[in-house]
Write an enzyme that holds these catalytic residues in place. Structure first.
Site, PDB file in Angstrom:
ATOM      1  N   HIS A 154       0.816  -1.254   0.025  1.00 21.18           N
ATOM      2  CA  HIS A 154      -0.654  -0.137  -0.191  1.00 21.18           C
ATOM      3  C   HIS A 154       1.379   1.751   0.093  1.00 21.18           C
ATOM      4  O   HIS A 154       0.011   1.945   0.027  1.00 21.18           O
ATOM      5  CB  HIS A 154      -0.983   0.158   1.308  1.00 21.18           C
ATOM      6  CG  HIS A 154      -1.913  -1.170   1.451  1.00 21.18           C
ATOM      7  ND1 HIS A 154      -3.021  -0.907  -0.083  1.00 21.18           N
ATOM      8  CD2 HIS A 154      -2.246  -1.750   2.601  1.00 21.18           C
ATOM      9  CE1 HIS A 154      -3.643  -2.477   0.135  1.00 21.18           C
ATOM     10  NE2 HIS A 154      -3.213  -2.453   1.343  1.00 21.18           N
ATOM     11  N   ASP A 194      -2.451 -10.981  -2.664  1.00 21.02           N
ATOM     12  CA  ASP A 194      -2.521  -9.939  -1.044  1.00 21.02           C
ATOM     13  C   ASP A 194      -4.536  -9.222  -1.195  1.00 21.02           C
ATOM     14  O   ASP A 194      -5.171  -8.952  -2.820  1.00 21.02           O
ATOM     15  CB  ASP A 194      -2.103  -8.989  -0.636  1.00 21.02           C
ATOM     16  CG  ASP A 194      -2.333  -8.110   0.851  1.00 21.02           C
ATOM     17  OD1 ASP A 194      -2.188  -8.073   1.957  1.00 21.02           O
ATOM     18  OD2 ASP A 194      -3.452  -7.480   0.780  1.00 21.02           O
ATOM     19  N   HIS A 196      -6.020  -6.873  -0.205  1.00 24.65           N
ATOM     20  CA  HIS A 196      -6.170  -5.570  -1.409  1.00 24.65           C
ATOM     21  C   HIS A 196      -5.618  -5.384  -2.061  1.00 24.65           C
ATOM     22  O   HIS A 196      -4.252  -5.980  -2.504  1.00 24.65           O
ATOM     23  CB  HIS A 196      -5.535  -4.703   0.147  1.00 24.65           C
ATOM     24  CG  HIS A 196      -6.489  -4.968   1.683  1.00 24.65           C
ATOM     25  ND1 HIS A 196      -5.612  -6.062   2.225  1.00 24.65           N
ATOM     26  CD2 HIS A 196      -8.158  -5.183   2.466  1.00 24.65           C
ATOM     27  CE1 HIS A 196      -6.182  -6.447   4.122  1.00 24.65           C
ATOM     28  NE2 HIS A 196      -8.087  -5.118   3.462  1.00 24.65           N
ATOM     29  N   ASP A 287      -3.255 -12.853   3.737  1.00 24.65           N
ATOM     30  CA  ASP A 287      -5.554 -12.367   3.523  1.00 24.65           C
ATOM     31  C   ASP A 287      -6.311 -12.153   3.467  1.00 24.65           C
ATOM     32  O   ASP A 287      -7.653 -12.115   3.616  1.00 24.65           O
ATOM     33  CB  ASP A 287      -5.182 -10.801   4.043  1.00 24.65           C
ATOM     34  CG  ASP A 287      -4.928  -9.628   3.246  1.00 24.65           C
ATOM     35  OD1 ASP A 287      -4.901 -10.331   2.188  1.00 24.65           O
ATOM     36  OD2 ASP A 287      -4.519  -8.727   3.508  1.00 24.65           O
TER      37      ASP A 287
END
Ligand code: Q9C
Ligand code: ZN
Length: 649
Positions: A154, A194, A196, A287
């Site tokens: 991120h 991931d 995200h 995740d």
């Protein structure tokens, strides 16, 4: 003797004498010191990397890897993707006296906490990924895994966010491309699994055709973290980098192995083949794993291992894994272990843990393919109708599914049911036609339990009840006897479990491990019957009505079982024999058996569901099968049962 720390990976070779692949690992307890300033609980916690490291040690896997010491990133390497200001900001966080300042900085950022150890951890995380990447690119390692935190994907050029300070993977990619021309890395594939979106990585290589960035993530029309349009599929890159950015944005949050593997098979793998990377960097957040408190998805360790295995066919297997997110300690430890086992190439990839992709998955995959096919010709073909319609829902399943946890689901169920009554005509047509179609196809039904005794199996075909059974079977619609019977052995583990069953009363019944293992051997009696009959046997074995509107296993499902070696049809997914495993072929006809799902097997293994010696009447029937089939003497048959009943899983 190998010292703790640097390099313990000596290539002894395994028992077959083949030399193991050199897999590098970096773990450093120093990265555990990065924590919340006030000791408050946070999902991105120090134990994340500890449990992964412990699991690799417990499993004896780290001992077979090359363990490297961590390294701090150099400022000039960080500045390949970050601004000087950002690097300085993270650097100056370190001094003890600046608690107040740190908290203030953190509060101005999105989803960031900071303490006195954050800076050092961030430098170690980035530097460690660089180090593994360098050694893999160089050929000193075949592949590697940097078990690092804080995560990175991120982090943007000038901003920390989403638990990330430096963009570890982006720094490593940029280092290889810009600082190490000597290593000959000209094309890098970054895969970000991931849950995200890897917003930081996407931006850093937005216009760079040397980096193909692929991210699969929950998106939900821009509402999932990091919210906005950046993760949508029409974000394909710009300038020379146009077409080198691929997003697969899930529009709902329950995706599992089947959905991820569909994205692999129909997007990532064909594109990777065309791109032909020199090395793969994997933003390996866990995740999306089943049980993750933030992700909500359902990828299993098996799913991760298959995704990784499929990537190993590229770049001569040069893969650098870097940990990103993943917040269920148990899930991330198991998933990491599965991945390192794949890197070591010692894990057999078998069976599947989920039935079919969601309908919405196919919608997303089709949208991505359409948007990107101008750049990647292998995405141009329309997906076959058969493929995207492989879901086999029947009204019975939807009602009996224990999966309707949310109101959303309940509404979906109601919608489907009202649709069914409106489209009753269609259902009637299906009811009359599927049997005729599937009656034309033969399969081997491979039995390993009481069904090995022919008279007992015939109850499932002709109806009735033999000695010892507590209730009668209705039989199949088509009552023709099996066309042929053969016996074979397979590398699966036989075991007995459950407190009691409806057919046999108190005591265990037989199961086979859905996964193969060459150390195991199970005896099976194969009955050649039609696929129509197989459906009826499967329903009876699972206590379902045979008179269903749609088949549980149709031709597409049979195809899928043959390709994937096991499937879990939705209709039986919550039943004891919920997994249909394809054991191979005999005379070009697929051999199918039915056993528990992998997740139920795990419960047997952990003791959550009891292992039990077989019920008396069941055991007698089982023995008669083996004896009358000519496989064993009565004593041998008994010994076979005893061994299976007394050896732990
Ligand atoms: N409503 C990684 O997995 N969630 N980062 C904030 C605010 C932040 C996840 C929710 C999730 C960040 C590396
Ligand atoms: Zn994440």
């Amino acid at each position: 003797m190998a010292m703790a720390g640097e390099s313990s990976g000596i290539n002894y070779g395994d028992c077959d004498g083949k030399v193991e692949r050199k897999v590098g690992l970096i773990y450093d307890e120093t990265m555990c010191k990065h924590d919340t300033p006030d000791g408050e609980d946070h999902p991105e916690c120090p134990d994340r990397i500890r449990v992964i490291w412990e699991m690799l040690q417990l499993a004896g896997v780290s001992q077979r890897c090359v363990v490297l010491g961590s390294s701090k990133a150099e400022d000039k390497h960080l500045q390949l993707v970050h601004t000087k200001d950002h690097v300085n900001l993270v650097k100056t966080l370190s001094t003890k006296q600046k608690d107040y300042r740190r908290n203030k900085i953190a509060s101005q950022l999105n989803s960031i906490y900071l303490n006195g150890a954050s800076s050092e951890a961030a430098y170690l995380a980035a530097g460690s990924v660089v180090k593994v990447a360098e050694k893999v690119a160089q050929g000193e390692l075949d592949s590697g895994f940097a078990i690092v935190r804080p995560p990175g994907h991120h982090a943007e050029t000038d901003e920390a966010m989403g638990f990330c300070l430096f963009n570890n993977v982006a720094v490593a990619a940029s280092y290889l491309l810009n600082e190490r021309p000597d290593l000959g890395v000209n094309k890098i594939l970054i895969v970000d699994w991931d849950v995200h979106h890897g917003n930081g990585t996407q931006k850093m290589f937005w216009k760079d055709p040397r980096v193909l960035f692929f991210s699969v993530h929950r998106h939900e029309y821009g509402s999932f973290y990091p919210a906005g349009d950046d993760g949508d599929y029409d974000m394909v890159g710009e300038g020379l980098g146009e077409g080198f950015n691929i997003n697969v944005p899930w529009d709902q949050g329950r995706c599992g192995d089947a959905d991820y593997l569909a994205a692999w098979d129909h997007i990532l793998i064909p594109v990777a083949r065309e791109f032909n990377p020199d090395i793969i960097l994997l933003s390996a957040g866990f995740d999306a794993a089943i049980g993750d408190p933030l992700g909500g998805c359902r990828v299993t360790p098996y799913g991760y291992s298959v995704m990784l295995k499929k990537l190993m066919e590229f770049a001569h297997g040069k893969i650098v894994m870097a940990l990103e997110g993943g917040y269920n300690l148990d899930s991330i430890a198991k998933s990491s272990l599965a991945c390192v086992q794949v890197l070591l190439e010692d894990k057999e990839i078998q069976a599947s843990s989920e039935a079919y992709p969601f309908e919405s998955t196919w919608r997303v995959i089709q949208a991505v393919r359409k948007r990107l096919c101008a750049y990647w010709p292998s995405l141009a073909d329309e997906l076959s109708w058969k493929l995207i319609n492989q879901k086999v829902p029947t009204p019975i399943i939807l009602i009996s599914s224990s999966d309707s946890e949310t109101e959303d689901d309940a509404q979906g169920l109601l919608d489907q049911m009202s649709k069914l009554s409106i489209e009753n005509h269609q259902v009637d047509t299906a009811r009359t036609s599927w049997r005729a179609d599937l009656a034309k196809v033969d399969v081997w039904y491979a039995s390993f339990g009481s069904n090995m005794w022919k008279p007992r199996f015939l109850c499932y075909i002709q109806g009735g009840q033999v000695d010892g059974m507590k209730k009668a079977c209705v039989g199949s619609m088509d009552k023709s006897p099996p066309k042929e019977i053969v016996w074979k052995t397979f590398p699966h583990r036989l075991f007995f479990g459950r407190e009691s069953s409806a057919s046999w009363g108190v005591g265990g019944v037989g199961f086979a491990n859905p996964l193969a293992n060459h150390n195991d051997q199970i005896h099976m009696c194969l009955y050649r019957i039609t696929l129509e009959q197989f459906n009826d046997v499967l329903c009876q074995e699972n206590g379902l009505n045979v008179d269903t509107d749609l088949p549980v296993i149709d031709l597409a499902a049979l195809q899928l079982a043959e390709n994937k070696s096991a499937i879990i049809p939705e209709a039986v997914s919550n039943s004891w024999y919920g997994s249909v495993v394809c054991l191979g072929k005999e005379c070009d006809i697929p051999i199918l058996t039915m056993t528990c799902t992998l997740s139920v097997f795990e419960k047997f293994k952990s003791g959550e569901i009891p292992l039990r010696p077989p019920a008396k009447a069941y055991a007698n029937t089982f023995i008669r099968g083996l004896v009358e089939g000519g496989r064993f003497s009565a004593e041998e048959a008994e010994a076979y049962i005893d061994k299976a009943a007394s050896t732990p899983l």
